[in-house]
Motif scaffolding. Sequence first.
Motif, short mmCIF file in Angstrom:
data_model
loop_
_atom_site.label_atom_id
_atom_site.label_comp_id
_atom_site.label_asym_id
_atom_site.label_seq_id
_atom_site.Cartn_x
_atom_site.Cartn_y
_atom_site.Cartn_z
N ARG A 159 1.50 -3.38 6.94
CA ARG A 159 1.26 -4.11 5.69
C ARG A 159 2.13 -5.37 5.63
O ARG A 159 1.70 -6.41 5.13
CB ARG A 159 1.54 -3.20 4.49
N GLU A 171 2.38 2.37 9.20
CA GLU A 171 1.55 1.81 8.12
C GLU A 171 2.36 0.89 7.21
O GLU A 171 1.88 -0.16 6.78
CB GLU A 171 0.91 2.95 7.32
N PRO A 212 -13.30 -4.28 10.32
CA PRO A 212 -12.65 -4.56 9.03
C PRO A 212 -12.00 -3.30 8.46
O PRO A 212 -12.55 -2.20 8.54
CB PRO A 212 -13.82 -5.03 8.14
N GLY A 213 -10.81 -3.49 7.90
CA GLY A 213 -10.13 -2.37 7.26
C GLY A 213 -9.38 -1.46 8.21
O GLY A 213 -8.77 -0.48 7.79
N SER A 214 -9.38 -1.78 9.50
CA SER A 214 -8.75 -0.89 10.49
C SER A 214 -7.30 -1.28 10.78
O SER A 214 -6.62 -0.60 11.56
CB SER A 214 -9.53 -0.91 11.79
N GLY A 215 -6.84 -2.40 10.20
CA GLY A 215 -5.51 -2.89 10.53
C GLY A 215 -5.41 -3.37 11.96
O GLY A 215 -4.32 -3.44 12.53
N LYS A 271 -2.73 -4.89 7.57
CA LYS A 271 -3.26 -3.76 6.81
C LYS A 271 -3.33 -4.11 5.33
O LYS A 271 -2.52 -4.87 4.84
CB LYS A 271 -2.37 -2.53 7.00
#
Length: 312
Positions: free
Chosen positions: A307, A303, A70-73, A312
């Motif tokens: 998104r 990044e 989780p949270g690692s994209g 992300k």
Amino acid sequence: MSARIPTLDITRFDTDREAFVAELGAAYREWGFAGIRNHGIPQARIDAAYDVFKRFFALPDDAKTRYHLPGSGGARGYTAFGVETAKDSKHFDLKEFWHIGREIPVDSKYRDVMPPNLWPDEVPGFREHGYGLYEALDQLGSRVLSALALHIGLPETYFTDKTDSGNSILRPIHYPPITADDIPNVRAGAHEDINLITLLVGASAAGLEVRSKQGEWVPFTSDADTIVVNIGDMLQRLTNHVYPSTTHRVTNPPGEQARQPRYSVPFFLHPNPDFLIDVLPSTITPENPTRYPEPITAQGYLEERLREIKLK
């Protein structure tokens, strides 16, 4: 295979370099896509990698989700079905996938953005065959970049020190069987890739379509011994759109074919995270003025794009 998107023999880079570079460059200027044959990666290596990837995707969901970070994209390990969504699409893609990244030293300056790989304990040989294919495609991608560099008047080695620690990703993908006829989702919505170039091994199953400059969707189903290589947005930006990053998608097959799973394994070749994507002066002309006055690092661009596609 569609005769409209060229397939070229990469051994000609050694035996007939000038003509090969010209033909490859012309293919990418027109299509952003080309097939590469006689690439030197043994079919046994490809088959072994596909075998371990299929065995992983056959595991129960609870086993697979143990490898989600989780949270690692989705940078490493497993991303479940129904997550990734093509930019500007209303519907998620019909796929699940795994990410293998570059193995780098613990004290590498890139460690904060390039985490260690995960390897599933349940599938013997996954690391050996998965990373073996990663390295083979990385080397092939470097050869393609060398030819493209020559085509736009750069030294053959231009990309070498800019991709030697690249944040490149091998992505085994599983498209499960489609069991309903009226779903609005497709296996992969229309999109462009983020990276420099993408190498797709095992694209012999139908479904991949490429949008021509005239707006027509052109099927591109390769021969078994051909690797499909396409331009990504980073290289489009770097070359001021001399090499276009072409929109493509993976469609749902008709009828009973939709009830079969589909597997594919793209390799997304990225530059080093701190590489500055700044338009190459050789690609700026009065007819093609610079489209990107502000440079951006590869990591910053990655990044931004992750998104947009809900990773992300």
